[in-house]
Design a protein around this motif. Structure first.
Motif, PDB file in Angstrom:
ATOM      1  N   SER A   7       0.831  -1.209   0.000  1.00 52.22           N
ATOM      2  CA  SER A   7       0.000   0.000   0.000  1.00 52.22           C
ATOM      3  C   SER A   7       0.868   1.263   0.000  1.00 52.22           C
ATOM      4  O   SER A   7       0.507   2.272  -0.602  1.00 52.22           O
ATOM      5  CB  SER A   7      -0.934   0.005   1.215  1.00 52.22           C
ATOM      6  OG  SER A   7      -0.244   0.248   2.414  1.00 52.22           O
ATOM      7  N   SER A  63      -3.338  -0.579  -4.742  1.00 50.09           N
ATOM      8  CA  SER A  63      -4.673  -0.557  -4.139  1.00 50.09           C
ATOM      9  C   SER A  63      -4.937  -1.859  -3.395  1.00 50.09           C
ATOM     10  O   SER A  63      -4.179  -2.827  -3.525  1.00 50.09           O
ATOM     11  CB  SER A  63      -5.728  -0.379  -5.233  1.00 50.09           C
ATOM     12  OG  SER A  63      -5.760  -1.545  -6.070  1.00 50.09           O
ATOM     13  N   THR A 102      -7.185  -3.971  -4.024  1.00 52.53           N
ATOM     14  CA  THR A 102      -7.412  -5.026  -5.015  1.00 52.53           C
ATOM     15  C   THR A 102      -6.092  -5.609  -5.506  1.00 52.53           C
ATOM     16  O   THR A 102      -5.928  -6.835  -5.587  1.00 52.53           O
ATOM     17  CB  THR A 102      -8.207  -4.463  -6.215  1.00 52.53           C
ATOM     18  OG1 THR A 102      -9.458  -3.959  -5.742  1.00 52.53           O
ATOM     19  CG2 THR A 102      -8.463  -5.550  -7.250  1.00 52.53           C
ATOM     20  N   GLN A 149     -11.983  -2.955  -0.935  1.00 55.52           N
ATOM     21  CA  GLN A 149     -11.922  -1.659  -1.606  1.00 55.52           C
ATOM     22  C   GLN A 149     -13.288  -1.159  -2.036  1.00 55.52           C
ATOM     23  O   GLN A 149     -13.566   0.047  -1.960  1.00 55.52           O
ATOM     24  CB  GLN A 149     -10.987  -1.756  -2.818  1.00 55.52           C
ATOM     25  CG  GLN A 149     -10.766  -0.423  -3.539  1.00 55.52           C
ATOM     26  CD  GLN A 149      -9.744  -0.546  -4.667  1.00 55.52           C
ATOM     27  OE1 GLN A 149      -9.081  -1.561  -4.806  1.00 55.52           O
ATOM     28  NE2 GLN A 149      -9.622   0.499  -5.474  1.00 55.52           N
ATOM     29  N   HIS A 150     -14.169  -2.067  -2.470  1.00 54.57           N
ATOM     30  CA  HIS A 150     -15.417  -1.633  -3.109  1.00 54.57           C
ATOM     31  C   HIS A 150     -16.688  -1.951  -2.316  1.00 54.57           C
ATOM     32  O   HIS A 150     -17.736  -1.392  -2.619  1.00 54.57           O
ATOM     33  CB  HIS A 150     -15.531  -2.275  -4.492  1.00 54.57           C
ATOM     34  CG  HIS A 150     -14.442  -1.873  -5.442  1.00 54.57           C
ATOM     35  ND1 HIS A 150     -14.376  -0.637  -6.035  1.00 54.57           N
ATOM     36  CD2 HIS A 150     -13.331  -2.544  -5.878  1.00 54.57           C
ATOM     37  CE1 HIS A 150     -13.317  -0.554  -6.820  1.00 54.57           C
ATOM     38  NE2 HIS A 150     -12.660  -1.699  -6.737  1.00 54.57           N
TER      39      HIS A 150
END
Length: 382
Positions: free
Chosen positions: A33, A38, A40, A369-370
């Motif tokens: 990171s 990211s 992902t 992340q999403h």
């Protein structure tokens, strides 16, 4: 009872390997990171390393006895060093993906790769049948002792930074170079294993199919399917992603995560001896089942913790139970097949574990992340 020389060498090499795995499990996600990956992509890198481990375990299952167990263990240790060199020498995603695959880079924080599978097949032959579960319990204790010390060693980047006046990223890269050195040191120990660990070559070994009975294949298939399902959940819970979750959720500094994972791995290590004791009283299968269910419930409770302290308490309770099925499962697997089938049985049950582990981290990173940062904890526990 004196410790068998081969068993002592395996314990030593496994401890060194586990040092590297424990260290990398804590710092890998945070390091990636910091270089701009990211969540992902972090999951994809972890999955790439575990995919390489799955392929290596498959090769071990079918070829290690013919290629030579000692030679195979040495080769696996040297390949492990590639994974460390990838992170030490480059930040380019294509290079990291390729070398992490070839080097079987382990972001799980637990060593359950190809060398682990082969050692699991060798160890029962170094101890009497009545001591088999205890030998495997001590082996897993040694591994998690290495994981624990390796977690503490995750503070090494900060030591390098202060001692060498290096920037933070360079300090991480020095640390991954140390991981590569540990792989070489394991290979050196394996080189001293005696020929007693090898499978005696006979005409019955000329074809793989002739040495595995149909009944053993049925048993191994069922156990491998169960291991794969269990490990699909475990793949959402690599140490690298859990450390990243604490880093993001509570703002825990990297140097504080090492002691946390040290305590968690000590909890794992102590549970192995309890598992061996419990298995003598309630049986191998009951020990596997009745410790695993509550551990998953504790895990699901972690995201609901109102503070860092409560989250650690729930995770610690989980770690006291989650690995108690490991030595009992290993002992059960090698007990229900013939001696000449142990590498195949150990390898195949670990192949499904590694395939599941390799698949899950990419999804875990994407969901973090999403969807929600705590997604891996819910999915893994479920």
């Amino acid at each position: 009872m004196p410790l068998n020389r081969n068993l002592a060498l395996i314990y030593g090499a496994a401890f060194l390997r586990a040092l590297g795995v424990g260290m990398t499990g804590v710092i890998l996600g945070i390091y990636l990171s910091r270089v701009g990956f990211s969540a992902t992509l972090i999951g994809v890198v972890i999955g790439s390393g575990l995919a390489g481990s799955a392929l290596a375990t498959l090769i071990v299952s079918f070829r290690a006895d013919r290629l030579g167990r000692r030679r195979t263990l040495i080769s696996l240790s040297l390949l492990m060093s590639l994974g460390g060199l990838a992170l030490a020498l480059t930040t380019a995603l294509p290079s990291i993906l390729l070398l992490s695959f070839l080097g079987m880079l382990n972001g799980m924080g637990r060593d359950r790769g190809a060398a682990f599978a082969l050692e699991q097949a060798i160890i029962p032959e170094t101890a009497p049948a009545e001591r088999r579960t205890w030998a495997l319990a001590w082996y897993n204790l040694v591994l998690d002792g290495g994981h624990a010390v390796g977690a503490l060693a995750s503070a090494i980047p900060f030591l390098f930074r202060s001692m060498l006046d290096a920037n933070l990223l360079a300090s991480y890269q020095f640390t991954f170079g140390l991981y590569a050195v540990l792989g070489v040191a394991s290979a050196v120990l394996y080189a001293f294993l005696s020929r007693q660990i090898e499978v005696v070559k006979t005409t019955s070994l000329s074809k793989e199919a002739t040495k595995i009975s149909p009944e053993s294949k049925r048993i191994v298939t069922r156990l491998a399917a169960l291991s794969g399902l269990d490990s699909l959940g475990g793949g959402f819970l690599t140490s690298a992603l859990i450390a990243y979750w604490f880093f993001r959720r509570f703002g825990v500094a990297e140097e504080s995560l090492g002691p946390l994972f040290f305590v968690l791995r000590l909890a794992n290590a102590g549970s192995y001896l309890v598992a061996a004791w419990l298995a003598r009283r309630i049986g191998l299968l009951n020990t596997m089942v009745f410790t695993h269910i509550p551990s998953s419930l504790f895990l699901i409770a972690v995201p609901f913790a109102p503070s860092f302290a409560w989250a650690v308490a729930m995770l610690l309770a989980r770690e006291c139970l989650v690995e108690m099925d490991v030595p009992t499962r290993q002992s059960y697997i090698v007990a229900v097949v013939g001696p000449q089938e142990r590498t195949f049985a150990s390898g195949m049950t670990n192949v499904t574990r590694n395939v599941a582990w390799a698949t899950a981290p990419s999804f875990a990173g994407y969901f973090m992340q999403h969807l929600a940062l705590a997604s891996p904890l819910f999915l893994g526990g479920g």
